[in-house]
Design an enzyme around this catalytic site. Sequence first.
Site, PDB file in Angstrom:
ATOM      1  N   GLU A 276      40.757  45.605  42.433  1.00 18.35           N
ATOM      2  CA  GLU A 276      42.038  46.316  42.584  1.00 18.35           C
ATOM      3  C   GLU A 276      42.566  45.902  43.953  1.00 18.35           C
ATOM      4  O   GLU A 276      42.123  46.425  44.975  1.00 18.35           O
ATOM      5  CB  GLU A 276      41.811  47.833  42.543  1.00 18.35           C
ATOM      6  N   CYS A 310      49.042  50.633  47.693  1.00 13.26           N
ATOM      7  CA  CYS A 310      49.154  49.326  47.025  1.00 13.26           C
ATOM      8  C   CYS A 310      50.324  49.330  46.050  1.00 13.26           C
ATOM      9  O   CYS A 310      50.870  48.285  45.733  1.00 13.26           O
ATOM     10  CB  CYS A 310      47.859  49.012  46.300  1.00 13.26           C
TER      11      CYS A 310
HETATM   12  P1  NAD Z   1      40.307  45.815  53.246  1.00 16.68           P
HETATM   13  O1  NAD Z   1      40.239  44.709  52.240  1.00 16.68           O
HETATM   14  O2  NAD Z   1      40.376  45.457  54.673  1.00 16.68           O
HETATM   15  O3  NAD Z   1      39.018  46.754  53.101  1.00 16.68           O
HETATM   16  C1  NAD Z   1      38.668  47.350  51.883  1.00 16.68           C
HETATM   17  C2  NAD Z   1      37.185  47.659  51.905  1.00 16.68           C
HETATM   18  O4  NAD Z   1      36.468  46.438  51.995  1.00 16.68           O
HETATM   19  C3  NAD Z   1      36.746  48.497  53.114  1.00 16.68           C
HETATM   20  O5  NAD Z   1      35.715  49.371  52.710  1.00 16.68           O
HETATM   21  C4  NAD Z   1      36.226  47.446  54.059  1.00 16.68           C
HETATM   22  O6  NAD Z   1      35.283  47.941  54.982  1.00 16.68           O
HETATM   23  C5  NAD Z   1      35.564  46.487  53.082  1.00 16.68           C
HETATM   24  N1  NAD Z   1      35.382  45.121  53.586  1.00 16.68           N
HETATM   25  C6  NAD Z   1      36.132  44.464  54.500  1.00 16.68           C
HETATM   26  N2  NAD Z   1      35.617  43.221  54.689  1.00 16.68           N
HETATM   27  C7  NAD Z   1      34.536  43.116  53.865  1.00 16.68           C
HETATM   28  C8  NAD Z   1      33.601  42.073  53.600  1.00 16.68           C
HETATM   29  N3  NAD Z   1      33.662  40.881  54.205  1.00 16.68           N
HETATM   30  N4  NAD Z   1      32.626  42.303  52.710  1.00 16.68           N
HETATM   31  C9  NAD Z   1      32.550  43.470  52.065  1.00 16.68           C
HETATM   32  N5  NAD Z   1      33.403  44.508  52.288  1.00 16.68           N
HETATM   33  C10 NAD Z   1      34.387  44.321  53.164  1.00 16.68           C
HETATM   34  O7  NAD Z   1      41.487  46.756  52.790  1.00 16.68           O
HETATM   35  P2  NAD Z   1      42.002  48.094  53.480  1.00 16.68           P
HETATM   36  O8  NAD Z   1      42.783  47.705  54.686  1.00 16.68           O
HETATM   37  O9  NAD Z   1      40.891  49.078  53.633  1.00 16.68           O
HETATM   38  O10 NAD Z   1      42.963  48.675  52.356  1.00 16.68           O
HETATM   39  C11 NAD Z   1      44.259  48.261  52.198  1.00 16.68           C
HETATM   40  C12 NAD Z   1      44.357  47.256  51.068  1.00 16.68           C
HETATM   41  O11 NAD Z   1      43.833  47.820  49.879  1.00 16.68           O
HETATM   42  C13 NAD Z   1      45.787  46.891  50.754  1.00 16.68           C
HETATM   43  O12 NAD Z   1      45.889  45.504  50.535  1.00 16.68           O
HETATM   44  C14 NAD Z   1      46.060  47.656  49.477  1.00 16.68           C
HETATM   45  O13 NAD Z   1      47.070  47.116  48.679  1.00 16.68           O
HETATM   46  C15 NAD Z   1      44.736  47.605  48.801  1.00 16.68           C
HETATM   47  N6  NAD Z   1      44.629  48.674  47.807  1.00 16.68           N
HETATM   48  C16 NAD Z   1      44.653  48.333  46.489  1.00 16.68           C
HETATM   49  C17 NAD Z   1      44.601  49.331  45.519  1.00 16.68           C
HETATM   50  C18 NAD Z   1      44.631  48.987  44.065  1.00 16.68           C
HETATM   51  O14 NAD Z   1      44.243  49.836  43.264  1.00 16.68           O
HETATM   52  N7  NAD Z   1      45.053  47.809  43.662  1.00 16.68           N
HETATM   53  C19 NAD Z   1      44.503  50.660  45.914  1.00 16.68           C
HETATM   54  C20 NAD Z   1      44.467  50.977  47.261  1.00 16.68           C
HETATM   55  C21 NAD Z   1      44.529  49.954  48.208  1.00 16.68           C
END
Ligand code: NAD
Length: 509
Positions: A276, A310
Amino acid sequence: MPHSDTDTTAPASYPGTTAPDSFEALGSVPTGLYIAGQWRDSSDTTTIAVENPATGRTLTDIASATPADGTAALDAAVVAADDWAQTSPRYRGELLRRAFDLLTERAEHFATLITLEMGKPLSQSRGEVAYGAEFFRWYSEESVRIDGRWATSPDGMSRLMTMRQPVGPTLMITPWNFPLAMGTRKIGPAIAAGCTMVVKPASQTPLTMLALADLLAEVGVPAGVLNVIPTRMSGAVMAPLITDPRLRKLTFTGSTPVGKDLIRQSADQVLRVSMELGGNAPFLVFDDADLEAAVDGAVLAKMRNMGEACTAANRFLVHRSVADDFANLLSRRMSAERLGAGIDDGVTVGPLIDDKQRGKVAELVTDAVQWGADIATGGERVDGPGYFYEPTVLTNVQPGSAVLREEIFGPVAPISTFTDDDDAIARANDTEYGLAAYAFTSSTARTIRVAESLQFGMIGINQGVISNAAAPFGGMKHSGFGREGGPEGIAEYVETKYVGINPIAAPTA
Ligand code: NAD
């Protein structure tokens, strides 16, 4: 109009309870790692400081998992997997129903926690609790409907039996923007299907998930079924789990770049993966739209979560004959929003999650202005503590501006115009993302054409909020694959097994 996180209506407050007015007033909030039914410190005693984005001050320190803690959490999920898979669907459904009831009873506590660590106004956090809890109720009802099928082969020589079984230990990685609901959307169907899990919440907002683990233990979810490991070393702790052959599924909600990296890592074990990811939602306003309704929808689609969703409207594409009126009405509404700490009464816009996010939003506005956009309202950071940015409307936004291409994740509404339906649809689809889109029109024919032509997983017609626990949430293109919610959501947590039976060879007596 109040901003709800969903179209699940949340009451202004929950009967018989009032929201605690500070972190201290919440009483005890878990701060350890939750592994195999026990709360523990991290193996190297490192911690994460969880900050209140409205003040920039630390709320509390929590344990930060190491790679060894990650392995311990997966060990626990693997040990618990077989017994858990054997439990009855009704038992799992009743656990979920109790979790729904208790979460609803404690809604003010959870809403306050969400607001304190994430920043959104309390009214919106209540909306998130109602929405998040709904995944427990929905999947408490679905757990008893995970069925297979029975058929006769076309040549009549065989019987075809299909069954659906839990996929097994699952790793769930969640973002900070909906600290509760992005978890329950995964945990609900996983419990219903009989999967065990390791959850890694975002390090900015881990408290809500830790409190949820406590609640799930209280309702009787057995040790090892759910393990929660916040960490500030996401890559180092997650990578060994993703390549561990005992893990059977990865489900990730977060940004597209991190999602792509995790898909690559998942290839070695041919992991089942759901993604997602990010969005860049177009919001189309046609010349036959009810303009007041379109502005109401625009405020919801843009300002829910301060734009940090998102599904947030990222590009307002308005028919040129109504563009000025729409921009004026939207600017008036946006400038009337009340900024402040989400915990305070009457606040409609909270802070952004951190200074980095606010800096990115400010850069996008500067870039748009350099390309020729006009600022109709807002356009500035707010001085003082916390990471506030003014609700902003940009008009005359020019093609080429980064604000049209990138996910804004802030309270900025860029408006540009289109000339006819073909132009509107072409511009809307001109993005690598494909999560959500919105359109306002009073024409049924146009509704059908737009819904069929837009390359997005979710489309809202004459509504600015589309999330619903009973509907399949998910995207296309760089917004990911897999669906959460609705009957579709359970499919992510089951394997379909087919058994061919030769009835002639079966012993007769
Ligand atoms: P992010 O990708 O920075 O982090 C998401 C999660 O991944 C966090 O728990 C983070 O600690 C973890 N993470 C980061 N780097 C990682 C790695 N190398 N290995 C494993 N885990 C890792 O995103 P964010 O800033 O927390 O959230 C915002 C983003 O999420 C936006 O792009 C938003 O659109 C998206 N989002 C999507 C949905 C959906 O349902 N499509 C819903 C909510 C948010």
